[in-house]
Scaffold this motif. Sequence first.
Motif, PDB file in Angstrom:
ATOM      1  N   MET A  22       0.883  -1.221  -0.089  1.00  0.00           N
ATOM      2  CA  MET A  22      -0.094  -0.228   0.039  1.00  0.00           C
ATOM      3  C   MET A  22       0.893   1.128  -0.103  1.00  0.00           C
ATOM      4  SD  MET A  22      -2.861  -1.170  -0.123  1.00  0.00           S
ATOM      5  CE  MET A  22      -4.100   0.437   0.363  1.00  0.00           C
ATOM      6  N   ILE A  23       2.211   1.175   0.324  1.00  0.00           N
ATOM      7  CA  ILE A  23       3.120   2.416   0.685  1.00  0.00           C
ATOM      8  C   ILE A  23       3.327   2.828  -1.002  1.00  0.00           C
ATOM      9  CG2 ILE A  23       5.408   3.230   1.260  1.00  0.00           C
ATOM     10  CD1 ILE A  23       4.804   1.386   3.651  1.00  0.00           C
ATOM     11  N   PRO A  24       3.897   1.794  -1.683  1.00  0.00           N
ATOM     12  CA  PRO A  24       4.183   2.474  -3.029  1.00  0.00           C
ATOM     13  C   PRO A  24       2.781   2.790  -3.912  1.00  0.00           C
ATOM     14  CG  PRO A  24       4.537   0.090  -2.905  1.00  0.00           C
ATOM     15  CD  PRO A  24       4.636   0.673  -1.530  1.00  0.00           C
ATOM     16  N   ILE A  25       1.879   2.136  -3.514  1.00  0.00           N
ATOM     17  CA  ILE A  25       0.540   2.388  -4.238  1.00  0.00           C
ATOM     18  C   ILE A  25       0.172   3.844  -3.958  1.00  0.00           C
ATOM     19  CG2 ILE A  25      -2.116   1.795  -4.369  1.00  0.00           C
ATOM     20  CD1 ILE A  25      -1.411  -1.123  -4.387  1.00  0.00           C
ATOM     21  N   GLY A  26       0.409   3.956  -2.533  1.00  0.00           N
ATOM     22  CA  GLY A  26      -0.163   5.433  -1.966  1.00  0.00           C
ATOM     23  C   GLY A  26       0.736   6.690  -2.662  1.00  0.00           C
ATOM     24  N   LEU A  27       1.979   6.442  -2.862  1.00  0.00           N
ATOM     25  CA  LEU A  27       3.082   7.108  -3.218  1.00  0.00           C
ATOM     26  C   LEU A  27       2.732   7.585  -4.590  1.00  0.00           C
ATOM     27  CD1 LEU A  27       6.707   5.856  -2.059  1.00  0.00           C
ATOM     28  CD2 LEU A  27       5.258   8.048  -1.422  1.00  0.00           C
ATOM     29  N   CYS A  28       2.297   6.380  -5.643  1.00  0.00           N
ATOM     30  CA  CYS A  28       1.792   6.610  -7.017  1.00  0.00           C
ATOM     31  C   CYS A  28       0.727   7.657  -7.055  1.00  0.00           C
ATOM     32  CB  CYS A  28       1.151   5.058  -7.519  1.00  0.00           C
ATOM     33  SG  CYS A  28       2.722   4.183  -7.879  1.00  0.00           S
ATOM     34  N   SER A  29      -0.315   7.335  -6.066  1.00  0.00           N
ATOM     35  CA  SER A  29      -1.493   8.332  -5.950  1.00  0.00           C
ATOM     36  C   SER A  29      -1.092   9.625  -5.827  1.00  0.00           C
ATOM     37  CB  SER A  29      -2.507   7.767  -5.069  1.00  0.00           C
ATOM     38  OG  SER A  29      -2.141   8.141  -3.593  1.00  0.00           O
ATOM     39  N   VAL A  30       0.041   9.844  -4.865  1.00  0.00           N
ATOM     40  CA  VAL A  30       0.429  11.314  -4.527  1.00  0.00           C
ATOM     41  C   VAL A  30       0.944  12.150  -5.855  1.00  0.00           C
ATOM     42  CG1 VAL A  30       1.817  12.511  -2.919  1.00  0.00           C
ATOM     43  CG2 VAL A  30       0.541  10.890  -2.108  1.00  0.00           C
ATOM     44  N   ILE A  31       1.769  11.105  -6.409  1.00  0.00           N
ATOM     45  CA  ILE A  31       2.730  11.667  -7.399  1.00  0.00           C
ATOM     46  C   ILE A  31       1.549  11.885  -8.746  1.00  0.00           C
ATOM     47  CG2 ILE A  31       4.090  11.012  -9.377  1.00  0.00           C
ATOM     48  CD1 ILE A  31       5.632   9.339  -7.105  1.00  0.00           C
ATOM     49  N   ALA A  32       0.704  11.067  -8.977  1.00  0.00           N
ATOM     50  CA  ALA A  32      -0.390  11.278  -9.801  1.00  0.00           C
ATOM     51  C   ALA A  32      -1.259  12.456  -9.622  1.00  0.00           C
ATOM     52  CB  ALA A  32      -1.340   9.998  -9.880  1.00  0.00           C
ATOM     53  N   VAL A  33      -1.521  12.876  -8.657  1.00  0.00           N
ATOM     54  CA  VAL A  33      -2.458  13.802  -8.174  1.00  0.00           C
ATOM     55  C   VAL A  33      -1.502  15.290  -8.520  1.00  0.00           C
ATOM     56  CG1 VAL A  33      -3.544  15.179  -6.263  1.00  0.00           C
ATOM     57  CG2 VAL A  33      -4.131  12.639  -6.562  1.00  0.00           C
ATOM     58  N   ILE A 126       1.813   1.088 -13.698  1.00  0.00           N
ATOM     59  CA  ILE A 126       2.378   0.549 -12.468  1.00  0.00           C
ATOM     60  C   ILE A 126       1.512  -0.019 -11.358  1.00  0.00           C
ATOM     61  CG2 ILE A 126       3.962   0.748 -10.561  1.00  0.00           C
ATOM     62  CD1 ILE A 126       5.935   2.138 -12.482  1.00  0.00           C
ATOM     63  N   SER A 127       0.265   1.129 -11.228  1.00  0.00           N
ATOM     64  CA  SER A 127      -0.517   0.837 -10.088  1.00  0.00           C
ATOM     65  C   SER A 127      -1.413  -0.310  -9.896  1.00  0.00           C
ATOM     66  CB  SER A 127      -1.544   2.035  -9.773  1.00  0.00           C
ATOM     67  OG  SER A 127      -1.125   3.190 -10.341  1.00  0.00           O
ATOM     68  N   PRO A 128      -1.950  -0.742 -11.019  1.00  0.00           N
ATOM     69  CA  PRO A 128      -2.741  -2.267 -11.148  1.00  0.00           C
ATOM     70  C   PRO A 128      -1.769  -3.309 -10.913  1.00  0.00           C
ATOM     71  CG  PRO A 128      -3.050  -0.933 -13.237  1.00  0.00           C
ATOM     72  CD  PRO A 128      -2.246  -0.195 -12.566  1.00  0.00           C
ATOM     73  N   LEU A 129      -0.554  -3.136 -11.469  1.00  0.00           N
ATOM     74  CA  LEU A 129       0.328  -4.286 -11.217  1.00  0.00           C
ATOM     75  C   LEU A 129       0.780  -4.422  -9.897  1.00  0.00           C
ATOM     76  CD1 LEU A 129       2.760  -3.745 -14.345  1.00  0.00           C
ATOM     77  CD2 LEU A 129       1.047  -5.497 -14.058  1.00  0.00           C
ATOM     78  N   LEU A 130       0.974  -3.221  -9.110  1.00  0.00           N
ATOM     79  CA  LEU A 130       1.343  -3.424  -7.519  1.00  0.00           C
ATOM     80  C   LEU A 130       0.185  -4.044  -6.782  1.00  0.00           C
ATOM     81  CD1 LEU A 130       2.911   0.180  -6.984  1.00  0.00           C
ATOM     82  CD2 LEU A 130       4.162  -2.063  -6.812  1.00  0.00           C
ATOM     83  N   GLY A 131      -1.128  -3.567  -7.426  1.00  0.00           N
ATOM     84  CA  GLY A 131      -2.278  -4.209  -6.740  1.00  0.00           C
ATOM     85  C   GLY A 131      -2.612  -5.812  -7.083  1.00  0.00           C
ATOM     86  N   ALA A 165      -5.130  -9.183  -0.120  1.00  0.00           N
ATOM     87  CA  ALA A 165      -5.257  -9.451  -1.591  1.00  0.00           C
ATOM     88  C   ALA A 165      -6.460  -8.738  -2.349  1.00  0.00           C
ATOM     89  CB  ALA A 165      -5.636 -10.974  -2.073  1.00  0.00           C
ATOM     90  N   LEU A 166      -7.577  -8.443  -1.722  1.00  0.00           N
ATOM     91  CA  LEU A 166      -8.495  -7.873  -2.091  1.00  0.00           C
ATOM     92  C   LEU A 166      -8.375  -6.206  -1.847  1.00  0.00           C
ATOM     93  CD1 LEU A 166     -11.713  -9.840  -1.179  1.00  0.00           C
ATOM     94  CD2 LEU A 166     -10.565  -9.635  -3.335  1.00  0.00           C
ATOM     95  N   VAL A 167      -7.895  -5.831  -0.770  1.00  0.00           N
ATOM     96  CA  VAL A 167      -7.614  -4.308  -0.740  1.00  0.00           C
ATOM     97  C   VAL A 167      -6.576  -3.772  -1.700  1.00  0.00           C
ATOM     98  CG1 VAL A 167      -6.492  -2.931   1.164  1.00  0.00           C
ATOM     99  CG2 VAL A 167      -8.330  -4.381   1.749  1.00  0.00           C
ATOM    100  N   THR A 168      -5.326  -4.600  -1.712  1.00  0.00           N
ATOM    101  CA  THR A 168      -4.344  -4.017  -2.821  1.00  0.00           C
ATOM    102  C   THR A 168      -5.009  -3.980  -4.076  1.00  0.00           C
ATOM    103  OG1 THR A 168      -3.256  -6.253  -2.797  1.00  0.00           O
ATOM    104  CG2 THR A 168      -2.491  -4.760  -1.272  1.00  0.00           C
ATOM    105  N   THR A 169      -5.811  -5.110  -4.451  1.00  0.00           N
ATOM    106  CA  THR A 169      -6.224  -4.931  -5.952  1.00  0.00           C
ATOM    107  C   THR A 169      -6.964  -3.703  -6.041  1.00  0.00           C
ATOM    108  OG1 THR A 169      -6.180  -7.329  -6.030  1.00  0.00           O
ATOM    109  CG2 THR A 169      -7.620  -5.964  -7.557  1.00  0.00           C
ATOM    110  N   ALA A 170      -8.040  -3.621  -5.128  1.00  0.00           N
ATOM    111  CA  ALA A 170      -8.818  -2.471  -5.000  1.00  0.00           C
ATOM    112  C   ALA A 170      -8.129  -1.008  -5.129  1.00  0.00           C
ATOM    113  CB  ALA A 170      -9.886  -2.375  -3.903  1.00  0.00           C
ATOM    114  N   ALA A 171      -6.936  -0.953  -4.175  1.00  0.00           N
ATOM    115  CA  ALA A 171      -6.370   0.314  -4.210  1.00  0.00           C
ATOM    116  C   ALA A 171      -5.681   0.377  -5.539  1.00  0.00           C
ATOM    117  CB  ALA A 171      -5.242   0.119  -2.829  1.00  0.00           C
ATOM    118  N   GLY A 172      -4.914  -0.674  -6.003  1.00  0.00           N
ATOM    119  CA  GLY A 172      -4.165  -0.266  -7.416  1.00  0.00           C
ATOM    120  C   GLY A 172      -5.261   0.199  -8.431  1.00  0.00           C
TER     121      GLY A 172
END
Length: 192
Positions: A22-33, A126-131, A165-172
């Motif tokens: 969730m850390i790299p997924i969160g970083l991806c979201s901050v960078i994307a915004v 990258i985000s869905p792949l991390l998910g 598994a479900l949380v990371t998929t949803a987050a990605g």
Amino acid sequence: MPDLNSQLASLFEIIVSGGPLMIPIGLCSVIAVTYMVERSVRLRRGRLYQRAFGEQLLTLVRDQGPEAALALCDKTSTPQARVLAAGLRRADAEWMEREKAVEDAGAREIDRLSANLRPLVVIGMISPLLGLLGTVWGMIESFSTISSGEGLGSPEALAGGISQALVTTAAGLTVAIPVNAAYYWFRSRIDH
């Protein structure tokens, strides 16, 4: 009706349950915004082209000639002015040469405007792949629990890995879907 603090606490718990990915997924979201805000500001209609500028340019070409219009283009720092200046610099050349100059200047401007869209493409991929990696990780944990004998007859022991598994998929996907939508919207603004 649940209060806001309990909703935020449960959202935080859900995010934490996603595990370390969730850390790299969160970083991806901050960078994307950050990039989406920057592109929104840079690709505003007034910064790309202005109808009044085009009308003023046509009036100058008719009344004072291409030199006066070129001087106005050189004072104005917009993609529209730079593309039109390329054609005005070759005002005495043949039609095909002027057209080629404008096309080349337009291609350069599109490249310039598209440069900061690349991070959105990368984050969108990258985000869905991390998910998905989080999904695999969570399933590995679930199967490890089963193989150790702890999960037999105990669905609660398996729920943690499956939940992760479900949380990371949803987050990605939550990061990738708006990023891809923003990318295509910005791309259409640039192409227009």
